[in-house]
Structure formats: C-alpha cells, structure tokens
Enzyme design. Structure first.
Site, PDB file in Angstrom:
ATOM      1  N   CYS A   1      19.126  75.181  45.674  1.00  0.00           N
ATOM      2  CA  CYS A   1      20.320  76.025  45.797  1.00  0.00           C
ATOM      3  C   CYS A   1      21.307  75.593  46.873  1.00  0.00           C
ATOM      4  CB  CYS A   1      19.911  77.466  46.064  1.00  0.00           C
ATOM      5  SG  CYS A   1      19.281  78.278  44.611  1.00  0.00           S
TER       6      CYS A   1
HETATM    7  C1  UDX Z   1      17.775  79.938  48.734  1.00  0.00           C
HETATM    8  C2  UDX Z   1      18.360  81.308  49.100  1.00  0.00           C
HETATM    9  O1  UDX Z   1      17.657  81.843  50.213  1.00  0.00           O
HETATM   10  C3  UDX Z   1      18.319  82.259  47.919  1.00  0.00           C
HETATM   11  O2  UDX Z   1      18.907  83.499  48.268  1.00  0.00           O
HETATM   12  C4  UDX Z   1      19.102  81.594  46.796  1.00  0.00           C
HETATM   13  O3  UDX Z   1      19.232  82.408  45.702  1.00  0.00           O
HETATM   14  C5  UDX Z   1      18.453  80.252  46.422  1.00  0.00           C
HETATM   15  O4  UDX Z   1      18.449  79.432  47.606  1.00  0.00           O
HETATM   16  P1  UDX Z   1      15.383  78.799  48.523  1.00  0.00           P
HETATM   17  O5  UDX Z   1      16.157  77.537  48.269  1.00  0.00           O
HETATM   18  O6  UDX Z   1      14.247  79.141  47.640  1.00  0.00           O
HETATM   19  O7  UDX Z   1      16.385  80.061  48.476  1.00  0.00           O
HETATM   20  O8  UDX Z   1      14.791  78.695  49.993  1.00  0.00           O
HETATM   21  P2  UDX Z   1      15.073  79.277  51.441  1.00  0.00           P
HETATM   22  O9  UDX Z   1      13.870  79.980  51.894  1.00  0.00           O
HETATM   23  O10 UDX Z   1      16.338  80.009  51.511  1.00  0.00           O
HETATM   24  O11 UDX Z   1      15.191  77.909  52.280  1.00  0.00           O
HETATM   25  C6  UDX Z   1      16.156  76.907  51.984  1.00  0.00           C
HETATM   26  C7  UDX Z   1      15.974  75.709  52.892  1.00  0.00           C
HETATM   27  O12 UDX Z   1      16.385  76.005  54.215  1.00  0.00           O
HETATM   28  C8  UDX Z   1      14.533  75.205  52.999  1.00  0.00           C
HETATM   29  O13 UDX Z   1      14.532  73.786  53.031  1.00  0.00           O
HETATM   30  C9  UDX Z   1      14.084  75.777  54.333  1.00  0.00           C
HETATM   31  O14 UDX Z   1      13.034  75.044  54.891  1.00  0.00           O
HETATM   32  C10 UDX Z   1      15.360  75.665  55.138  1.00  0.00           C
HETATM   33  N1  UDX Z   1      15.447  76.578  56.277  1.00  0.00           N
HETATM   34  C11 UDX Z   1      15.441  77.938  56.078  1.00  0.00           C
HETATM   35  C12 UDX Z   1      15.576  76.075  57.575  1.00  0.00           C
HETATM   36  O15 UDX Z   1      15.595  74.854  57.785  1.00  0.00           O
HETATM   37  N2  UDX Z   1      15.702  76.953  58.615  1.00  0.00           N
HETATM   38  C13 UDX Z   1      15.710  78.312  58.444  1.00  0.00           C
HETATM   39  O16 UDX Z   1      15.856  79.026  59.435  1.00  0.00           O
HETATM   40  C14 UDX Z   1      15.572  78.810  57.142  1.00  0.00           C
END
Ligand code: UDX
Length: 431
Positions: free
Chosen positions: A265
């Site tokens: 996403c």
């Molecule tokens: C995301 C959105 O959260 C969701 O609302 C949307 O509909 C789809 O995209 P997702 O991709 O499943 O969901 O994962 P998410 O938990 O949001 O993490 C995304 C990325 O950011 C991951 O690589 C995660 O490791 C990274 N991340 C997240 C960080 O590096 N730091 C953080 O503080 C949070």
C-alpha cells in the site's frame, strides 16, 4: 443485506468474510475458478491470521459462497462492492483496467436484474476515478445514476496480519456517496459496527484514503530522518518519539524508525498520489521527500553495518526477516530487497531467513536461496541485520548469535534488548 463482492484478493475476501460475520449474506466473485473452488471449500487462497476458521464456519453455515459468475451475483444481491486491484503503472499512476472490467460486468448484472442496485468501489482509486470509470460504465449501458443505481466509495484501511481485527473494529468507516440514498444504504449496511461513520461525497472519500496513507508514511520517514540525527549525536530516536508521540495531537503510532516502510500500500499509494498531484499542476514536495528518505533508509542501514564491520567485500551477511513486516508472507516492496542488492554491490555474500516469506522472496530476488533456520543463517556470518520484527526474533538470546564468525548485529526493528547481549557488537537504527 445481500451483498456481492467482486475480487477475492486480500481486501475483497477479508471484507466479504467481515460482512458475512456481521450477519449479511455474501457472494464473492472472482474470475479465477481455482480461488472460487478454494473459498467454497472454506479455505482462503491468501494467508491472513484468523481468516481460515472463520471462512470455514461461514461457508458451512451458507452465509458466504463464491462464484465466477458476476452477472448472477449482481442480480441476486442489493449491493455490490468492487474490490479489484489497482496496481502501479511504470509512471506511478494506477492501472484501472481491472476496475473497468469489473464495472462493465456489474453493468451486465444490472441489465439482468432490471431494478435499483447499489454499486460501491472499495478499490483504492485516485479522486475522480469512481465516477470516471464505474459511473461511466453503467451510464454507457443506459442506466441513470441515482435512479437505476446508487454509487458509493468506501475505502479500506486494513493492515495485513491484523486485517480481520481492523475490519471488525475500525477507527472510522468512510462512506462517500453520490446522493442521500446511496449514503443511507451504506450507512445502514454498517449500522451494527459501533464506530463513527464519516459520510461524505465520493471524491472526498477517495482522497481520504490516499491522504491517510501518505500521512502515515510521512510519519515513518520523518522518524527515520530524525533517527539519523540521533545516531550522530548519541541519543535514541525511540526516546525522542516517546516524547513527541505523547502529545495527543501527534500520537506515538507510526513513529518507529527502522529500515523503512514496504508493503502493497504505502509505496504504491504514494506514487499514485505524487502522479495525481503533478497532473493537477501541484509539485508534491513533501511526498517526494517521503519516498526519497524511504529509498535511502535500506542503504543507510547497510552503511551503518559497514561502519560496524569494515569493508563488506567477501564477508557473509545474514538477514533475519525477508517479509515487509511481521505476521505476513508478503515481500512486496520489502526493504530486504534493496538491502540485498546493496550488500551484494559492495561484495558481501548474503544469506536470509524468514519464517513465512522465504519462498516469495526467492521469487523476486535472483539467485537468492533462503536458509531454513536462524541458526543456519547466523552460522559463520560476519554480520547480521534484523530486518523484520517477527516474534521469533524477539526471543533470540546471546548464545544464538555466538555461532557467528563475528557477532555483529544491527537491529533494524528494535527487537532485541542490548542489555541482554554484552558479548555482541550491537547497534540499532536510530540509536
Ligand atoms: C497499510 C495501512 O496501515 C493500511 O491502513 C492500508 O490500508 C494498507 O497499508 P500494511 O501495508 O499492511 O497497511 O502495513 P502497516 O502495518 O501499515 O506497515 C507498513 C510499513 O510501514 C511496514 O513495512 C512497517 O514495517 C512500516 N512501519 C510501520 C515502520 O517502519 N514504522 C512504523 O512506525 C510503522
């Protein structure tokens, strides 16, 4: 209500199961007969925690069925959700061909039904798309918007790994509607979810999805940029963000510095919003920087490792975790991909382990043979990067690392406590 869902990918299947669990009658539609067969046997074609037992129960109770026949699914239901993929094109804009196909199929279904039907786009689409594509497809067939069909846009905010929970207990449900009737139907459909409904017009709903993901990605890149300063001056970015995030206007979530964000996403949605912004004549300075910081972060991670280990040529580096985050087998835009490329460019031999995502990773990175265990990855390694925050890695103890040729560990996700690792050369991103 009787609901049809077009597209049984991640969003479609989780939404279908979630709506059936809330008491609706659901027909899932997919062009792939293999997926349809699997769903009708109660077996989800994707991996998502908690989905399998729930799907099995719903199929057994006859509350969810799957078919390849869109026309009959639309004919037999009151509302259709379109949940097809909108992948990135090379220029970053979204490919709407699946949405076009699905919208035409729904139009055929409306033809067969011959009375009012509510059509909802759940796919992530840039502002204007629901009307340009779905509304147009139905109108081309002679149906009148508002009279013969209602139109809505209802974005999803599901995180992989916790998608079912996100569906059951969202912070809010965003409903974009063409007219009052469309808004009313969608509000009724979600009435037994005890959460605030944000009811608005279609374009606003489309933009809420992009702006939300862009802001979350911005928080992460912001934390990563601050983390590089913290590394220079010897303080911990996690302590800094604890302080920053305790302001209720900011919130602590999504301020965890690390190896950067990946997944299906954030990277894709940022690219699409950047393209959209330029198409409106607006230079997307903030969004461009968010992407740039994220692209540098895995390179920065390799720089830190090299600083700890010395020249990487001929050294063995173990990467623990290949998935883009924990609790998924998804490697799309995983930061391990650019990391492996950069380590190899500098002459290192890279091995990797992941409890779920190893096979998927081997498919996207050439000549990469993942190993079967943490021990196999670490044995004889000169350095290690913790790339994914799997629970399995949180349980690692000092002795696990003593099989390395040199116990140099770079924690990209704050999974380890250095106080428990006195014999390890340990550093963490942002500390
Ligand atoms: C995301 C959105 O959260 C969701 O609302 C949307 O509909 C789809 O995209 P997702 O991709 O499943 O969901 O994962 P998410 O938990 O949001 O993490 C995304 C990325 O950011 C991951 O690589 C995660 O490791 C990274 N991340 C997240 C960080 O590096 N730091 C953080 O503080 C949070």
């Amino acid at each position: 209500m009787n609901i049809s869902i077009i597209g049984t990918g991640y969003v479609g299947l989780v939404s279908g199961v979630g709506l059936a669990e809330k008491g609706h009658q659901v027909i899932c539609v997919d062009t792939d007969p293999e997926k349809v067969r699997s769903i009708n046997e109660g077996v989800p074609p994707i991996f998502e925690k908690g989905l399998a037992p729930l799907l099995e129960d719903l199929v057994e109770d006859g509350r969810l069925v799957a078919t390849t026949d869109t026309v009959s699914a639309v004919k037999d239901t009151d509302v259709t959700f379109i949940c097809v993929g909108t992948p990135s094109k090379p220029d970053g804009s979204i490919d709407t061909s699946f949405l076009k196909g699905a919208s035409n199929d729904v139009a055929d279904g409306l033809d067969a039904k011959g009375r009012y039907h509510m059509v909802v786009v759940k796919s992530t689409v840039v502002p204007g798309t629901t009307e340009d594509i779905t509304r147009s497809a139905l109108e081309r067939k002679g149906f009148r918007a508002g009279e013969d069909f209602g139109l809505g846009m209802n974005p999803e905010f599901l995180r992989e790994g916790v998608a079912l929970n996100d569906f059951r207990y969202p912070d809010r449900i965003v409903i974009g509607g063409l007219d009052d009737k469309s808004k009313k139907i969608l509000s009724t459909l979600y009435e037994n979810f005890d959460v605030p409904l944000v009811v608005t017009d279609i374009k606003t709903a489309e933009m809420i999805k992009y702006a939300s993901n862009a802001l979350l990605a911005t928080k992460i890149s912001f934390a990563n940029e601050v983390s590089r300063m913290c590394e220079k001056i010897g303080i911990d970015v996690y302590d800094v963000m604890d302080g920053v995030g305790s302001d209720h206007r900011v919130k602590r979530d999504f301020l965890n510095a690390g190896v950067g964000f990946g997944g299906s996403c954030f990277p894709k949605d940022l690219k699409a919003l950047i393209y959209f912004s330029r198409a409106q004549g607006i230079e997307p300075r903030i969004l461009d920087s968010v992407v740039r910081v994220n692209e540098q972060q895995p390179i920065h991670t390799v720089n830190v490792l090299e600083d700890m280990m010395g020249r990487l040529t001929g050294k063995k580096v173990a990467i623990l975790g290949l998935a883009f985050k924990a609790d998924t087998d998804d490697v799309r835009e995983s930061r391990a991909i650019p990391m492996v490329k950069e380590l190899r460019r500098r002459g290192a031999r890279v091995v990797g382990y992941d409890p779920q995502a190893a096979d998927n990773f081997a498919e996207v990175v050439d000549n990469f043979e993942p190993v079967e265990s943490v021990e196999e990855a670490l044995t004889g390694a000169d350095g290690c990067i913790l790339q994914t925050d799997w629970d399995e890695f949180k349980g690692l103890v000092e002795d696990d690392f003593m099989v390395m040729a040199d116990p140099v560990v770079l924690d990209g996700r704050r999974v380890l406590n250095p106080d428990d690792l006195p014999r390890i050369k340990y550093r963490a991103i942002g500390r």
